[in-house]
Scaffold this motif. Structure first.
Motif, PDB file in Angstrom:
ATOM      1  N   LEU A   6       0.652 -27.763  32.324  1.00 16.71           N
ATOM      2  CA  LEU A   6       1.775 -28.451  32.960  1.00 16.71           C
ATOM      3  C   LEU A   6       3.108 -27.894  32.496  1.00 16.71           C
ATOM      4  CD1 LEU A   6       0.512 -32.139  32.934  1.00 16.71           C
ATOM      5  CD2 LEU A   6       0.553 -30.533  34.845  1.00 16.71           C
ATOM      6  N   ASP A   7       3.253 -27.691  31.206  1.00 21.29           N
ATOM      7  CA  ASP A   7       4.528 -27.146  30.723  1.00 21.29           C
ATOM      8  C   ASP A   7       4.389 -25.707  30.240  1.00 21.29           C
ATOM      9  OD1 ASP A   7       3.299 -27.362  28.264  1.00 21.29           O
ATOM     10  OD2 ASP A   7       4.754 -28.738  27.412  1.00 21.29           O
ATOM     11  N   ARG A   8       3.251 -25.076  30.555  1.00 21.05           N
ATOM     12  CA  ARG A   8       2.990 -23.676  30.246  1.00 21.05           C
ATOM     13  C   ARG A   8       3.187 -23.358  28.766  1.00 21.05           C
ATOM     14  NH1 ARG A   8       5.988 -20.857  35.204  1.00 21.05           N
ATOM     15  NH2 ARG A   8       7.445 -20.551  33.519  1.00 21.05           N
ATOM     16  N   SER A   9       2.621 -24.213  27.909  1.00 21.51           N
ATOM     17  CA  SER A   9       2.694 -23.980  26.473  1.00 21.51           C
ATOM     18  C   SER A   9       1.288 -23.899  25.894  1.00 21.51           C
ATOM     19  CB  SER A   9       3.474 -25.103  25.785  1.00 21.51           C
ATOM     20  OG  SER A   9       2.785 -26.338  25.903  1.00 21.51           O
ATOM     21  N   ALA A  10       1.185 -23.298  24.728  1.00 25.30           N
ATOM     22  CA  ALA A  10      -0.095 -23.192  24.036  1.00 25.30           C
ATOM     23  C   ALA A  10       0.116 -23.519  22.561  1.00 25.30           C
ATOM     24  CB  ALA A  10      -0.659 -21.790  24.181  1.00 25.30           C
ATOM     25  N   PHE A  11      -0.922 -24.033  21.933  1.00 25.23           N
ATOM     26  CA  PHE A  11      -0.902 -24.345  20.513  1.00 25.23           C
ATOM     27  C   PHE A  11      -2.003 -23.565  19.814  1.00 25.23           C
ATOM     28  CE2 PHE A  11       1.326 -27.916  22.226  1.00 25.23           C
ATOM     29  CZ  PHE A  11       2.228 -28.284  21.241  1.00 25.23           C
ATOM     30  N   MET A  12      -1.641 -22.876  18.750  1.00 23.99           N
ATOM     31  CA  MET A  12      -2.621 -22.191  17.913  1.00 23.99           C
ATOM     32  C   MET A  12      -2.607 -22.889  16.563  1.00 23.99           C
ATOM     33  SD  MET A  12      -3.014 -18.131  16.985  1.00 23.99           S
ATOM     34  CE  MET A  12      -1.288 -17.931  16.587  1.00 23.99           C
ATOM     35  N   ARG A  13      -3.776 -23.375  16.151  1.00 24.58           N
ATOM     36  CA  ARG A  13      -3.841 -24.088  14.876  1.00 24.58           C
ATOM     37  C   ARG A  13      -5.218 -23.914  14.257  1.00 24.58           C
ATOM     38  NH1 ARG A  13      -2.403 -29.120  17.914  1.00 24.58           N
ATOM     39  NH2 ARG A  13      -3.853 -28.996  19.624  1.00 24.58           N
ATOM     40  N   LEU A  14      -5.281 -24.216  12.967  1.00 24.87           N
ATOM     41  CA  LEU A  14      -6.527 -24.147  12.210  1.00 24.87           C
ATOM     42  C   LEU A  14      -7.177 -22.764  12.298  1.00 24.87           C
ATOM     43  CD1 LEU A  14      -8.004 -27.632  13.136  1.00 24.87           C
ATOM     44  CD2 LEU A  14      -6.755 -27.001  11.066  1.00 24.87           C
ATOM     45  N   VAL A  15      -6.350 -21.738  12.178  1.00 22.20           N
ATOM     46  CA  VAL A  15      -6.834 -20.368  12.201  1.00 22.20           C
ATOM     47  C   VAL A  15      -6.864 -19.855  10.764  1.00 22.20           C
ATOM     48  CG1 VAL A  15      -6.343 -18.030  12.989  1.00 22.20           C
ATOM     49  CG2 VAL A  15      -5.875 -19.980  14.479  1.00 22.20           C
ATOM     50  N   ALA A  16      -7.956 -19.232  10.390  1.00 19.65           N
ATOM     51  CA  ALA A  16      -8.057 -18.705   9.030  1.00 19.65           C
ATOM     52  C   ALA A  16      -8.932 -17.466   9.008  1.00 19.65           C
ATOM     53  CB  ALA A  16      -8.631 -19.760   8.100  1.00 19.65           C
ATOM     54  N   ILE A  17      -8.603 -16.568   8.113  1.00 23.77           N
ATOM     55  CA  ILE A  17      -9.419 -15.398   7.823  1.00 23.77           C
ATOM     56  C   ILE A  17      -9.946 -15.605   6.403  1.00 23.77           C
ATOM     57  CG2 ILE A  17      -9.441 -12.893   7.538  1.00 23.77           C
ATOM     58  CD1 ILE A  17      -8.818 -13.742  10.413  1.00 23.77           C
ATOM     59  N   VAL A  18     -11.248 -15.464   6.212  1.00 25.52           N
ATOM     60  CA  VAL A  18     -11.795 -15.671   4.871  1.00 25.52           C
ATOM     61  C   VAL A  18     -11.120 -14.713   3.899  1.00 25.52           C
ATOM     62  CG1 VAL A  18     -14.006 -16.622   5.627  1.00 25.52           C
ATOM     63  CG2 VAL A  18     -13.757 -14.170   5.320  1.00 25.52           C
ATOM     64  N   GLU A  19     -10.942 -15.184   2.683  1.00 24.41           N
ATOM     65  CA  GLU A  19     -10.130 -14.464   1.702  1.00 24.41           C
ATOM     66  C   GLU A  19     -10.568 -13.015   1.500  1.00 24.41           C
ATOM     67  OE1 GLU A  19      -8.472 -15.048  -2.830  1.00 24.41           O
ATOM     68  OE2 GLU A  19      -9.433 -16.726  -1.816  1.00 24.41           O
ATOM     69  N   GLU A  20     -11.859 -12.758   1.430  1.00 26.77           N
ATOM     70  CA  GLU A  20     -12.315 -11.381   1.179  1.00 26.77           C
ATOM     71  C   GLU A  20     -12.062 -10.442   2.361  1.00 26.77           C
ATOM     72  OE1 GLU A  20     -15.934 -13.922   2.213  1.00 26.77           O
ATOM     73  OE2 GLU A  20     -14.329 -14.074   0.744  1.00 26.77           O
ATOM     74  N   GLU A  21     -11.727 -10.994   3.530  1.00 24.43           N
ATOM     75  CA  GLU A  21     -11.429 -10.174   4.710  1.00 24.43           C
ATOM     76  C   GLU A  21      -9.932 -10.110   5.021  1.00 24.43           C
ATOM     77  OE1 GLU A  21     -13.616  -8.256   6.177  1.00 24.43           O
ATOM     78  OE2 GLU A  21     -15.200  -9.012   4.870  1.00 24.43           O
ATOM     79  N   GLN A  22      -9.111 -10.772   4.198  1.00 26.79           N
ATOM     80  CA  GLN A  22      -7.667 -10.742   4.417  1.00 26.79           C
ATOM     81  C   GLN A  22      -7.110  -9.370   4.051  1.00 26.79           C
ATOM     82  OE1 GLN A  22      -5.989 -14.087   2.288  1.00 26.79           O
ATOM     83  NE2 GLN A  22      -7.018 -15.555   3.598  1.00 26.79           N
ATOM     84  N   ARG A  23      -5.960  -9.060   4.617  1.00 29.91           N
ATOM     85  CA  ARG A  23      -5.255  -7.793   4.411  1.00 29.91           C
ATOM     86  C   ARG A  23      -6.009  -6.590   4.963  1.00 29.91           C
ATOM     87  NH1 ARG A  23      -0.805  -8.877   1.928  1.00 29.91           N
ATOM     88  NH2 ARG A  23      -0.605 -10.526   0.414  1.00 29.91           N
ATOM     89  N   LYS A  24      -6.794  -6.838   5.998  1.00 33.44           N
ATOM     90  CA  LYS A  24      -7.516  -5.767   6.671  1.00 33.44           C
ATOM     91  C   LYS A  24      -7.101  -5.648   8.142  1.00 33.44           C
ATOM     92  CE  LYS A  24     -11.589  -6.051   3.716  1.00 33.44           C
ATOM     93  NZ  LYS A  24     -13.055  -6.270   3.699  1.00 33.44           N
ATOM     94  N   GLY A  25      -6.093  -6.414   8.550  1.00 31.64           N
ATOM     95  CA  GLY A  25      -5.586  -6.337   9.915  1.00 31.64           C
ATOM     96  C   GLY A  25      -6.223  -7.303  10.899  1.00 31.64           C
ATOM     97  N   PHE A  26      -7.200  -8.099  10.444  1.00 34.65           N
ATOM     98  CA  PHE A  26      -7.869  -9.029  11.348  1.00 34.65           C
ATOM     99  C   PHE A  26      -6.926 -10.124  11.847  1.00 34.65           C
ATOM    100  CE2 PHE A  26     -11.570  -7.580   8.736  1.00 34.65           C
ATOM    101  CZ  PHE A  26     -12.163  -6.829   9.732  1.00 34.65           C
ATOM    102  N   GLY A  27      -6.069 -10.627  10.966  1.00 38.89           N
ATOM    103  CA  GLY A  27      -5.135 -11.687  11.355  1.00 38.89           C
ATOM    104  C   GLY A  27      -4.163 -11.207  12.425  1.00 38.89           C
ATOM    105  N   ARG A  28      -3.577 -10.043  12.215  1.00 35.40           N
ATOM    106  CA  ARG A  28      -2.644  -9.485  13.203  1.00 35.40           C
ATOM    107  C   ARG A  28      -3.357  -9.190  14.520  1.00 35.40           C
ATOM    108  NH1 ARG A  28       2.474  -8.211  11.517  1.00 35.40           N
ATOM    109  NH2 ARG A  28       2.746  -8.198   9.262  1.00 35.40           N
ATOM    110  N   ARG A  29      -4.586  -8.699  14.434  1.00 32.28           N
ATOM    111  CA  ARG A  29      -5.343  -8.432  15.653  1.00 32.28           C
ATOM    112  C   ARG A  29      -5.606  -9.732  16.409  1.00 32.28           C
ATOM    113  NH1 ARG A  29     -10.504  -5.462  14.394  1.00 32.28           N
ATOM    114  NH2 ARG A  29      -8.992  -3.992  13.595  1.00 32.28           N
ATOM    115  N   MET A  30      -5.951 -10.779  15.665  1.00 33.46           N
ATOM    116  CA  MET A  30      -6.224 -12.074  16.294  1.00 33.46           C
ATOM    117  C   MET A  30      -4.959 -12.627  16.948  1.00 33.46           C
ATOM    118  SD  MET A  30      -8.136 -15.386  14.704  1.00 33.46           S
ATOM    119  CE  MET A  30      -7.168 -15.280  13.228  1.00 33.46           C
TER     120      MET A  30
END
Length: 65
Positions: A6-30
């Motif tokens: 209706l108002d053309r908005s989106a919400f992104m929440r509760l997103v997480a990358i497990v700690e051992e996979e952080q800093r590998k570009g997965f978050g930015r890709r997501m």
């Protein structure tokens, strides 16, 4: 992610990358995939509800509080 067509908005929440996979570009890709999905679905605003420890990550991706 939730999309409100209706108002053309989106919400992104509760997103997480497990700690051992952080800093590998997965978050930015997501984030890139979510942004592309929003463009394809005519969303004008993407709201991000981050965990406290992810605020700096989203700021580095260009999001503002």
């Amino acid at each position: 992610m939730d999309i409100n067509r209706l108002d053309r908005s989106a919400f992104m929440r509760l997103v997480a990358i497990v700690e051992e996979e952080q800093r590998k570009g997965f978050g930015r890709r997501m984030v890139g995939l979510v942004e592309a999905f929003c463009r394809l679905n005519d969303c004008q605003i993407l709201y991000v509800v981050p965990n406290e420890d992810a605020i700096v990550f989203y700021q580095k991706c260009g999001y503002v509080p």
